[in-house]
Enzyme design. Structure first.
Site, short mmCIF file in Angstrom:
data_model
loop_
_atom_site.label_atom_id
_atom_site.label_comp_id
_atom_site.label_asym_id
_atom_site.label_seq_id
_atom_site.Cartn_x
_atom_site.Cartn_y
_atom_site.Cartn_z
N GLY A 11 24.34 5.89 20.49
CA GLY A 11 24.99 6.57 19.36
C GLY A 11 24.41 7.96 19.18
O GLY A 11 24.29 8.48 18.07
N ALA A 12 24.08 8.58 20.32
CA ALA A 12 23.28 9.81 20.31
C ALA A 12 24.01 11.00 19.71
O ALA A 12 23.37 11.96 19.28
CB ALA A 12 22.80 10.12 21.72
N GLN A 15 25.37 10.98 13.44
CA GLN A 15 24.56 11.78 12.50
C GLN A 15 23.07 11.40 12.53
O GLN A 15 22.21 12.28 12.44
CB GLN A 15 25.14 11.81 11.10
CG GLN A 15 25.38 10.49 10.41
CD GLN A 15 25.28 10.62 8.89
OE1 GLN A 15 25.07 11.71 8.36
NE2 GLN A 15 25.39 9.50 8.19
N ILE A 16 22.74 10.12 12.69
CA ILE A 16 21.31 9.79 12.83
C ILE A 16 20.80 10.35 14.16
O ILE A 16 19.70 10.92 14.22
CB ILE A 16 21.08 8.26 12.75
CG1 ILE A 16 21.41 7.75 11.35
CG2 ILE A 16 19.63 7.91 13.10
CD1 ILE A 16 21.29 6.24 11.17
N ARG A 92 31.67 -0.94 9.20
CA ARG A 92 32.66 -1.82 8.58
C ARG A 92 33.90 -0.99 8.22
O ARG A 92 33.81 -0.02 7.48
CB ARG A 92 32.07 -2.44 7.32
CG ARG A 92 32.93 -3.56 6.74
CD ARG A 92 32.41 -4.00 5.40
NE ARG A 92 31.16 -4.74 5.52
CZ ARG A 92 31.00 -6.01 5.16
NH1 ARG A 92 32.00 -6.68 4.64
NH2 ARG A 92 29.84 -6.60 5.28
N ARG A 98 32.86 -9.66 6.81
CA ARG A 98 31.54 -9.66 7.44
C ARG A 98 31.57 -10.31 8.84
O ARG A 98 30.92 -9.84 9.77
CB ARG A 98 30.56 -10.42 6.53
CG ARG A 98 29.13 -10.30 6.99
CD ARG A 98 28.13 -10.75 5.95
NE ARG A 98 26.81 -10.42 6.44
CZ ARG A 98 26.21 -9.26 6.23
NH1 ARG A 98 26.81 -8.31 5.55
NH2 ARG A 98 25.01 -9.03 6.73
N ASN A 105 30.19 -6.04 16.39
CA ASN A 105 28.88 -5.58 16.84
C ASN A 105 28.33 -6.44 17.97
O ASN A 105 27.59 -5.95 18.82
CB ASN A 105 27.92 -5.51 15.66
CG ASN A 105 28.12 -4.21 14.91
OD1 ASN A 105 27.85 -3.15 15.46
ND2 ASN A 105 28.66 -4.28 13.71
N ASN A 131 23.64 -1.19 11.99
CA ASN A 131 23.82 -2.35 11.11
C ASN A 131 24.89 -3.32 11.57
O ASN A 131 25.85 -2.89 12.20
CB ASN A 131 24.17 -1.85 9.70
CG ASN A 131 22.91 -1.42 8.97
OD1 ASN A 131 21.89 -2.06 9.07
ND2 ASN A 131 23.01 -0.31 8.24
N ASP A 159 13.42 1.18 4.31
CA ASP A 159 13.23 0.48 3.03
C ASP A 159 11.76 0.57 2.59
O ASP A 159 11.45 0.78 1.43
CB ASP A 159 13.67 -0.97 3.16
CG ASP A 159 15.05 -1.06 3.80
OD1 ASP A 159 16.01 -0.60 3.17
OD2 ASP A 159 15.15 -1.55 4.94
N HIS A 187 17.44 -6.18 6.37
CA HIS A 187 17.79 -4.82 5.92
C HIS A 187 19.18 -4.90 5.27
O HIS A 187 20.19 -4.55 5.86
CB HIS A 187 17.80 -3.83 7.08
CG HIS A 187 18.41 -2.51 6.68
ND1 HIS A 187 17.81 -1.66 5.78
CD2 HIS A 187 19.57 -1.91 7.02
CE1 HIS A 187 18.59 -0.61 5.60
NE2 HIS A 187 19.66 -0.74 6.32
P1 NAX Z 1 27.63 7.69 13.07
O1 NAX Z 1 28.97 7.07 12.95
O2 NAX Z 1 27.43 9.11 12.64
O3 NAX Z 1 27.16 7.61 14.60
C1 NAX Z 1 27.26 6.45 15.36
C2 NAX Z 1 27.49 6.88 16.79
O4 NAX Z 1 27.44 5.72 17.61
C3 NAX Z 1 28.84 7.54 17.02
O5 NAX Z 1 28.64 8.81 17.65
C4 NAX Z 1 29.56 6.56 17.94
O6 NAX Z 1 30.39 7.22 18.89
C5 NAX Z 1 28.39 5.87 18.62
N1 NAX Z 1 28.69 4.55 19.19
C6 NAX Z 1 29.54 3.60 18.71
N2 NAX Z 1 29.58 2.55 19.54
C7 NAX Z 1 28.73 2.82 20.55
C8 NAX Z 1 28.36 2.12 21.73
N3 NAX Z 1 28.87 0.93 22.03
N4 NAX Z 1 27.46 2.70 22.56
C9 NAX Z 1 26.95 3.91 22.27
N5 NAX Z 1 27.29 4.65 21.19
C10 NAX Z 1 28.16 4.10 20.33
O7 NAX Z 1 26.62 6.71 12.33
P2 NAX Z 1 25.12 7.00 11.85
O8 NAX Z 1 25.15 7.55 10.48
O9 NAX Z 1 24.41 7.73 12.90
O10 NAX Z 1 24.56 5.50 11.69
C11 NAX Z 1 24.36 4.67 12.81
C12 NAX Z 1 24.04 3.25 12.38
O11 NAX Z 1 22.83 3.21 11.64
C13 NAX Z 1 25.09 2.62 11.48
O12 NAX Z 1 25.33 1.28 11.93
C14 NAX Z 1 24.41 2.58 10.13
O13 NAX Z 1 24.92 1.55 9.31
C15 NAX Z 1 23.00 2.35 10.53
N6 NAX Z 1 21.95 2.63 9.53
C16 NAX Z 1 20.86 1.81 9.51
C17 NAX Z 1 19.81 2.00 8.65
C18 NAX Z 1 18.61 1.09 8.66
O14 NAX Z 1 17.73 1.29 7.83
N7 NAX Z 1 18.49 0.09 9.54
C19 NAX Z 1 19.84 3.11 7.65
C20 NAX Z 1 20.78 4.20 8.02
C21 NAX Z 1 22.08 3.76 8.62
O15 NAX Z 1 22.95 3.39 7.58
#
Ligand code: NAX
Length: 327
Positions: A11-12, A15-16, A92, A98, A105, A131, A159, A187
């Site tokens: 997911g490089a 936004q994360i 989601r 869910r 996922n 998530n 957290d 989480h």
């Molecule tokens: P984004 O939607 O900005 O980025 C996700 C990226 O993953 C996208 O560029 C997408 O193209 C890519 N992607 C999707 N499927 C893929 C696959 N099979 N292989 C490789 N890349 C793939 O989401 P972002 O804000 O970066 O969040 C990423 C994840 O972190 C989400 O699931 C989010 O819910 C989770 N989080 C987890 C947190 C935690 O504390 N554990 C907190 C922050 C965040 O909410």
């Protein structure tokens, strides 16, 4: 400088990812003497955007960036990696239950677990951020039968850091003066942020704040911080999530400080009466690249109920994905 290590990030282009890659490349995760080769995985439509990120990484001319591999092939992404941060996940969608979310996922984390099994270093350190992180980590682990199950962890460090920040603000101290905070469990909103063993400047935290604040303010604020960020920012936590991922991996790889611990989602060994096998947030210390659950903490009735509730949720999530496990 040491020999380079390989760090995969999925997911490089998200936004994360954008908040994470530059800090890993700058040496924040593994130290200023540890060069890294980044392996970046994205889905095919996001490859052009990922190429832009690669251009920017190169333009930073980081002394610790020894190479970048950008790909949509999971087998290339995980080839010989020492670390893997699994960030990309299926969010989601509207009307999605869910069950559908776990299923969608599973289609990502099952194949990623298999690719790690087939291609990663045998002592790979895997952190799942996407998530539902704990159960996604379980799916990946259960598709990697040749790797040590302890290679797979999930992120509750955000957290944990949120708990430090809330308590620091309340007590007028700096987060560095707070020790031994724990995030137990999932989480999710059932997580249990526990202050019973925490200290602030050497004093027991719960003697400095009243029980009503702890129960009715602190716990729900930490549990629901993600939603509050979305409301304020119009987008989910990104820089703080990336920072927590860096903290999680750095603690695991380089160790925790004496007299303190951190929270990590790790495979339960049954400690504290939690169902063995679920990926559960525990207090851990780390040394020589290994984590160990802090044992012997006294658990009162207040904590017990909350620890069991988040365990129950994780067991239910596991029940919904067991058909995705490799036989
Ligand atoms: P984004 O939607 O900005 O980025 C996700 C990226 O993953 C996208 O560029 C997408 O193209 C890519 N992607 C999707 N499927 C893929 C696959 N099979 N292989 C490789 N890349 C793939 O989401 P972002 O804000 O970066 O969040 C990423 C994840 O972190 C989400 O699931 C989010 O819910 C989770 N989080 C987890 C947190 C935690 O504390 N554990 C907190 C922050 C965040 O909410």
């Amino acid at each position: 400088m040491k020999a380079p290590v390989r760090v995969a990030v999925t997911g490089a282009a998200g936004q994360i990812g954008y908040a994470l890659l530059f800090r890993i490349a700058a040496g924040d995760m593994l130290g200023p003497d540890q060069p890294v080769i980044l392996h970046l995985l994205e889905i095919t439509p996001a490859l052009p955007a990922l190429q832009g990120v690669v251009m920017e990484l190169n333009d930073c001319a980081f002394p610790t960036l020894a190479g970048v591999v950008a790909t949509d092939d999971v087998n290339v992404a995980f080839k010989d990696v020492d670390y893997a941060l699994l960030v990309g996940a299926r969010p989601r969608g509207p009307g999605m239950e869910r069950k559908d979310l776990l299923e969608a996922n599973g289609a990502i984390f099952g194949p990623q677990g298999k690719a790690l099994n087939d291609h990663a270093k045998r002592d790979v350190k895997v952190l799942v951020v996407g998530n539902p992180a704990n159960t996604n980590a379980l799916i990946a682990q259960q598709n990697a039968p040749d790797l040590d199950p302890k290679c797979f962890t999930a992120m509750v460090r955000l957290d944990h850091n949120r708990a430090l920040s809330q308590l620091a603000e309340k007590t007028g101290k700096h987060t560095t003066e707070i020790k031994k905070v724990t995030i137990w469990g999932n989480h999710s909103s059932t997580q249990y942020p526990d202050l019973h063993h925490a200290t602030v400047d050497g004093k027991p935290a719960l003697t400095l704040v009243d029980q009503a604040w702890y129960e009715n303010d602190f716990i729900p604020t930490v549990q629901q911080r993600g939603a509050a960020i979305i409301k304020a920012r119009g987008a989910s936590s990104a820089a703080s999530a990336a920072s927590a991922a860096i903290d999680h991996m750095r603690s695991w790889a380089l160790g925790t400080e004496e007299g303190n611990w951190v929270s990590m989602g790790i495979p339960s060994d049954g400690s504290y009466g939690i169902a063995p096998g679920v990926i559960y947030g525990y207090p851990v210390t780390c040394k020589d690249g290994r984590y160990t659950i802090v044992q012997g903490l006294e658990i009162g009735e207040f904590s017990r109920g909350r620890m069991d509730a988040t365990d129950k949720e994780l067991r239910e999530e596991r029940g919904g994905v067991e058909h995705l496990f490799a036989k």
